[in-house]
Write a protein that holds these residues in place. Structure first.
Motif, PDB file in Angstrom:
ATOM      1  N   VAL A   1       0.769  -1.112  -0.041  1.00 31.47           N
ATOM      2  CA  VAL A   1       0.008   0.082  -0.058  1.00 31.47           C
ATOM      3  C   VAL A   1       0.950   1.263  -0.084  1.00 31.47           C
ATOM      4  O   VAL A   1       1.713   1.359   0.895  1.00 31.47           O
ATOM      5  N   TYR A   2       0.698   1.975  -1.216  1.00 27.77           N
ATOM      6  CA  TYR A   2       1.477   3.363  -1.003  1.00 27.77           C
ATOM      7  C   TYR A   2       0.746   4.587  -1.038  1.00 27.77           C
ATOM      8  O   TYR A   2      -0.430   4.674  -1.514  1.00 27.77           O
ATOM      9  N   SER A   3       1.168   5.421  -0.038  1.00 25.20           N
ATOM     10  CA  SER A   3       0.548   6.847   0.021  1.00 25.20           C
ATOM     11  C   SER A   3       1.468   7.762  -0.410  1.00 25.20           C
ATOM     12  O   SER A   3       2.572   7.783  -0.076  1.00 25.20           O
ATOM     13  N   PRO A   4       1.127   8.442  -1.555  1.00 29.65           N
ATOM     14  CA  PRO A   4       2.031   9.597  -2.037  1.00 29.65           C
ATOM     15  C   PRO A   4       2.458  10.492  -0.863  1.00 29.65           C
ATOM     16  O   PRO A   4       3.607  11.341  -1.098  1.00 29.65           O
ATOM     17  N   HIS A   5       1.599  10.943  -0.117  1.00 29.86           N
ATOM     18  CA  HIS A   5       1.772  11.835   0.784  1.00 29.86           C
ATOM     19  C   HIS A   5       1.372  11.668   2.269  1.00 29.86           C
ATOM     20  O   HIS A   5       0.115  11.406   2.376  1.00 29.86           O
ATOM     21  N   ILE A   6       2.158  11.751   3.431  1.00 30.57           N
ATOM     22  CA  ILE A   6       1.391  11.361   4.707  1.00 30.57           C
ATOM     23  C   ILE A   6       1.735  12.637   5.459  1.00 30.57           C
ATOM     24  O   ILE A   6       2.895  12.868   5.546  1.00 30.57           O
ATOM     25  N   CYS A   7       0.799  13.088   6.117  1.00 34.03           N
ATOM     26  CA  CYS A   7       1.075  14.414   6.827  1.00 34.03           C
ATOM     27  C   CYS A   7       0.327  14.247   8.484  1.00 34.03           C
ATOM     28  O   CYS A   7      -0.832  13.959   8.324  1.00 34.03           O
ATOM     29  N   LEU A   8       1.034  14.128   9.610  1.00 36.96           N
ATOM     30  CA  LEU A   8       0.340  14.122  10.624  1.00 36.96           C
ATOM     31  C   LEU A   8       0.724  15.433  11.540  1.00 36.96           C
ATOM     32  O   LEU A   8       1.840  15.813  11.585  1.00 36.96           O
ATOM     33  N   SER A   9      -0.139  15.997  12.420  1.00 45.14           N
ATOM     34  CA  SER A   9       0.146  16.712  13.508  1.00 45.14           C
ATOM     35  C   SER A   9      -0.368  15.837  14.757  1.00 45.14           C
ATOM     36  O   SER A   9      -1.084  15.103  14.591  1.00 45.14           O
ATOM     37  N   ILE A  10       0.577  16.048  15.690  1.00 40.21           N
ATOM     38  CA  ILE A  10       0.639  15.345  16.794  1.00 40.21           C
ATOM     39  C   ILE A  10       0.536  16.153  18.028  1.00 40.21           C
ATOM     40  O   ILE A  10       1.496  17.018  18.289  1.00 40.21           O
ATOM     41  N   PHE A  11      -0.426  15.968  19.212  1.00 39.36           N
ATOM     42  CA  PHE A  11      -0.355  16.557  20.387  1.00 39.36           C
ATOM     43  C   PHE A  11      -1.116  15.936  21.390  1.00 39.36           C
ATOM     44  O   PHE A  11      -1.960  15.101  21.133  1.00 39.36           O
ATOM     45  N   GLY A  12      -0.634  15.825  22.612  1.00 38.95           N
ATOM     46  CA  GLY A  12      -1.437  15.218  23.804  1.00 38.95           C
ATOM     47  C   GLY A  12      -0.575  15.553  24.959  1.00 38.95           C
ATOM     48  O   GLY A  12       0.375  16.383  25.095  1.00 38.95           O
ATOM     49  N   GLY A  13      -0.922  14.770  26.125  1.00 35.13           N
ATOM     50  CA  GLY A  13      -0.231  15.069  27.391  1.00 35.13           C
ATOM     51  C   GLY A  13       1.043  14.131  27.735  1.00 35.13           C
ATOM     52  O   GLY A  13       1.115  12.723  27.129  1.00 35.13           O
ATOM     53  N   MET A  14       1.691  14.335  28.356  1.00 35.68           N
ATOM     54  CA  MET A  14       2.911  13.530  28.933  1.00 35.68           C
ATOM     55  C   MET A  14       3.342  13.955  30.353  1.00 35.68           C
ATOM     56  O   MET A  14       3.375  15.115  30.533  1.00 35.68           O
ATOM     57  N   THR A  15       3.755  13.025  31.082  1.00 32.14           N
ATOM     58  CA  THR A  15       4.013  13.253  32.506  1.00 32.14           C
ATOM     59  C   THR A  15       5.686  13.383  32.395  1.00 32.14           C
ATOM     60  O   THR A  15       6.262  12.824  31.501  1.00 32.14           O
ATOM     61  N   PRO A  16       6.511  14.299  33.411  1.00 30.86           N
ATOM     62  CA  PRO A  16       7.831  14.476  33.500  1.00 30.86           C
ATOM     63  C   PRO A  16       8.653  13.030  33.324  1.00 30.86           C
ATOM     64  O   PRO A  16       9.610  13.067  33.036  1.00 30.86           O
TER      65      PRO A  16
END
Length: 332
Positions: A181-196
């Protein structure tokens, strides 16, 4: 939120004459804090306008699917009637002109998506084939995303996410069941929480010159680690009248920007270009000075795309917020 609304819908050319360096303004980041720091309510409030827009898309999709199901049932009846007509015609006059077959129904329209929670890379790749602008992954705890990439058999996930950070790169996924399976363009924005504690673990892995030293943590550029000063006070006030509606209007205008090939390119104004050139030169001089730890130098090097991305996103938001909005100028 603005980055998730834009992603591949627009790019910026940071240099004046170099037309090959184009930056997609998708962003990765995290809200870092302990379990009692209200991370989840904070980021949920920020992403609420996008969640409402996606809820509306879901409602429209469910309605369209109901209509499609009815059309499919009617189409099946037409096909059966056509078959009966053909059979009767052939019995009476074998050489005659047969009734015309009813037109086939087209492919169903995919559901528009913008936000994803706990989704694996196969799902994200499939959905981005329907949503060419890219999507945004939001998770209450980003540690879950890291843990998923460390599972046996999920070695490709890390490569997928690293590739998606560029926003314009293609990705080939080979699976026995699904094939290639080929995708010519993959683009992600990522955001979430994280502990120290989790952040320290990932940062330590990035410093050990091992598998974690691949620049993944360094890509979480829009991250905030609030300092606790002990001066907590109760705040209870109503939202500013009209503010939420105004934000929603801005985001809808950004999302309405079409994804074109080639993409719509924005450039700095002459004054802004001078500012960028000065800043970009200082950034690279410091990064190559040898005074920074290699991991920190790697983090700062990615600011070369972060700065023009933020400039583009703020410019687009300002223009979309204009009372007499008539489109985007193309100049930052």
């Amino acid at each position: 939120v603005i980055a998730a609304s834009v992603n591949r819908r627009a790019v910026i050319q940071p240099k004046e004459f170099d037309i090959d360096w184009l930056v997609v303004p998708n962003l990765w980041g995290a809200l870092i804090g302990t379990a009692g720091d209200m991370k989840t309510p904070t980021y949920e409030a920020i992403f609420k306008p996008l969640a409402k827009i996606q809820d509306q898309w879901f409602e429209e999709y469910v309605s369209s699917e109901a209509d499609r199901k009815l059309r499919e049932e009617l189409h099946a009846l037409k096909i059966n009637a056509w078959k009966q007509q053909v059979t009767q015609t052939l019995k009476k006059q074998p050489a005659t002109i047969l009734p015309e077959r009813p037109d086939e129904l087209g492919e169903p329209a995919p559901c528009k998506r913008l936000l994803f929670g706990d989704a694996n890379m196969e799902v994200l790749q499939r959905e981005m084939s329907h949503n060419a602008a890219g999507v945004c992954v939001t998770q209450d705890e980003l540690s879950g995303l890291f843990a998923q990439m460390e599972k046996i058999g999920r070695e490709t996930d890390r490569s997928f996410y690293l590739t998606s950070w560029n926003g314009n790169s293609g990705f080939l996924l080979d699976r026995i069941v699904r094939g290639s399976v080929y995708s010519p363009h993959i683009c992600l924005s990522i955001f979430g929480g994280m502990t120290p504690a989790k952040l320290r673990t990932y940062m330590a892995a990035a410093l050990e010159n091992g598998p974690g030293d691949d620049g993944f943590v360094q890509r979480l550029q829009v991250s905030v680690y609030p300092d606790q000063n002990g001066n907590w006070r109760l705040v209870d006030r109503a939202p500013k009248p009209g503010a939420q509606e105004r934000v929603t209007t801005v985001l809808k205008r950004l999302i309405a920007m079409p994804v074109t090939e080639p993409q719509r390119v924005f450039r700095f104004s002459s004054d802004a270009q001078t500012v960028f050139n000065t800043w970009y030169t200082a950034l690279n001089v410091e990064g190559r000075s040898g005074k920074l730890h290699p991991a920190l130098a790697s983090h700062f090097s990615k600011y070369s795309s972060l700065m023009p991305s933020i400039a583009l996103l703020l410019c687009l938001a300002d223009e979309a917020a204009a009372d007499e909005f008539s489109g985007f100028s193309g100049v930052v």
